[in-house]
Design an enzyme around this catalytic site. Structure first.
Site, mmCIF file in Angstrom:
data_model
loop_
_atom_site.group_PDB
_atom_site.id
_atom_site.type_symbol
_atom_site.label_atom_id
_atom_site.label_comp_id
_atom_site.label_asym_id
_atom_site.label_seq_id
_atom_site.Cartn_x
_atom_site.Cartn_y
_atom_site.Cartn_z
ATOM 1 N N VAL A 132 0.991 -1.193 0.099
ATOM 2 C CA VAL A 132 0.012 0.067 0.157
ATOM 3 C C VAL A 132 0.802 1.311 0.028
ATOM 4 O O VAL A 132 1.495 1.467 0.982
ATOM 5 C CB VAL A 132 -0.823 0.008 1.176
ATOM 6 C CG1 VAL A 132 -1.923 1.263 1.242
ATOM 7 C CG2 VAL A 132 -1.842 -1.134 1.344
ATOM 8 N N PRO A 133 1.275 1.849 -1.053
ATOM 9 C CA PRO A 133 2.444 2.777 -1.383
ATOM 10 C C PRO A 133 2.294 4.140 -0.712
ATOM 11 O O PRO A 133 2.226 4.983 -1.497
ATOM 12 C CB PRO A 133 2.344 2.640 -2.814
ATOM 13 C CG PRO A 133 0.996 2.431 -3.385
ATOM 14 C CD PRO A 133 0.376 1.529 -2.273
ATOM 15 N N CYS A 134 2.348 3.950 0.701
ATOM 16 C CA CYS A 134 2.440 5.379 1.396
ATOM 17 C C CYS A 134 3.687 6.187 0.903
ATOM 18 O O CYS A 134 3.799 7.498 1.137
ATOM 19 C CB CYS A 134 2.280 5.320 2.872
ATOM 20 S SG CYS A 134 3.192 4.040 3.573
ATOM 21 N N HIS A 135 4.820 5.478 0.334
ATOM 22 C CA HIS A 135 6.020 6.137 0.227
ATOM 23 C C HIS A 135 5.690 7.010 -1.112
ATOM 24 O O HIS A 135 6.575 7.954 -1.607
ATOM 25 C CB HIS A 135 7.096 5.126 -0.050
ATOM 26 C CG HIS A 135 6.836 4.233 -1.389
ATOM 27 N ND1 HIS A 135 6.083 3.085 -1.036
ATOM 28 C CD2 HIS A 135 7.273 4.217 -2.488
ATOM 29 C CE1 HIS A 135 5.927 2.286 -2.256
ATOM 30 N NE2 HIS A 135 6.837 2.914 -2.987
#
Length: 174
Positions: A132-135
């Site tokens: 879940v690409p919070c970066h």
């Protein structure tokens, strides 16, 4: 019971968590909010979801975009889950600002405006890092701000995806 397993990535150890079917946690060892969604007893165990997650991570850290997502079991408020759903739409190698996510959330909620800070809180509490690409979330004008795993890891992940970070700069360190 929550089950755990581990993965050694090129940028640090990763702990995975599952209730047995879906992935409910994936954190860099020692990151902010590490295992915050894990309540009660844990047991180290090899599970199919962990094997699928390790395969996903192997592909990802080889510099390729995985063409599948391990089954996710995200636990959080309705608001946080809505933000995490938006994170899952950010394309590999791209970024989105907290403000852009706030505008999407406002539109989905039928309101005029949404707080980018509220969105930031939800992004920061994402329990499944990388997948879940919070970066891929950045501040205004592409400022590299905020990442529970640390700005150095955020930069490494974006570089791994061949994201052009040449015009981005670190606004604050975690």
């Amino acid at each position: 019971m929550i089950f755990t397993d581990y993965y050694n990535s090129p940028i640090g150890g990763i702990t995975m968590a599952s209730e047995g079917e879906g992935l409910c946690g994936l954190w860099f060892d020692g990151q902010k909010y590490f295992a915050s969604t894990v309540k009660g007893e844990t047991e180290d165990k090899s599970l199919p979801v962990f094997e699928k997650t390790k395969k996903w991570l192997d592909i990802y850290f080889s510099g390729e975009e995985p063409d599948f997502t391990p089954k996710l079991s995200l636990n959080g408020s309705k608001f946080r889950k809505a933000v995490w759903d938006i994170l899952l739409t950010i394309p590999y190698g791209s970024v989105m600002t907290y403000g852009e996510i706030a505008r999407i959330m406002a539109k989905q909620s039928g309101i005029a405006k949404m707080s980018a800070q509220a969105v930031g809180g939800a992004v920061g509490h994402n329990p499944v890092s990388i997948i879940v690409p919070c970066h891929r979330v950045v501040g205004t004008n592409g400022n590299l701000t905020g990442y529970a795993g640390g700005i150095d890891k955020k930069i490494s992940l974006l570089k791994n995806e061949k994201t052009d970070i040449s015009k981005m700069f670190v606004l604050k360190k975690n």
